[in-house]
Design a protein around this motif. Structure first.
Motif: not given
Length: 192
Positions: A1-10, A119-124, A126-136
């Protein structure tokens, strides 16, 4: 299992105190999308990109996006990351997001926060759709060429799939209680 939430995780549940005097849990947020980001008071990458994050929050809040900042840093590493300093920073800066304190660091562990900011972005759902940096270039906003957070939110709001769902967060590592300032958990690693 990854340390950081993976895409699709609640989104993991939490209940944390905020600088506004209230406590908040995941179920308190009814907006369509959530941006949960791990941040702090002292990190130059946070300070360098706070106004960019503010602009994103101001741009997307009216579109059903809620921004929630969480400080999980140990105050033993940097006293300026303690709760009283969080309160005074919000009073001075008047950021358009809630600022929550994860003193136990349990929330940082459940999300797998690597850096500040992360940053973590969750959809309606509450599944993860993005994780990482805000800007470069979070340390120097004058050098930014890519705004991953804005791109992600624009794609979501347009009903499109997120084109780049994972990036490496750029910033200071989370300051873990009882560890030296640059320590990271053994299973924490780059996301890509």
């Amino acid at each position: 299992m990854s340390f950081t939430l993976e895409i699709g995780a609640a989104a993991p549940e939490f209940r944390l105190p905020a600088t506004d005097g209230n406590s908040y849990g995941l179920s308190d947020f009814k907006e369509d999308y959530l941006v949960i980001f791990f941040t702090c008071n002292h990190c130059p990458y946070v300070i360098g990109s706070d106004e960019v994050t503010r602009a994103s929050a101001m741009k997307f809040t009216s579109e059903g996006v809620r921004f929630i900042g969480i400080n999980s840093n140990s105050a033993a590493s940097y006293q300026e990351d303690d709760f009283p300093h969080m309160v005074s920073r919000m009073e001075e800066q008047n950021f358009p997001w809630l600022y929550l304190y994860d003193e136990s660091q349990e929330v940082a562990l459940s999300y797998g926060a690597l850096r500040t900011p992360h940053f973590y972005v969750f959809n309606r759902e509450r599944k993860l759709v993005y994780t990482g940096r805000g800007v470069d270039q979070p340390r120097d906003s004058s050098k930014i060429t890519i705004n991953d957070l804005d791109r992600t939110l624009e794609e979501l709001l347009d009903g499109r799939p997120v084109s780049v769902p994972v990036t490496n967060p750029i910033g200071c590592n989370v300051k873990w209680e009882g560890k030296e300032k640059h320590w990271m958990p053994a299973d924490a690693c780059d996301l890509i």
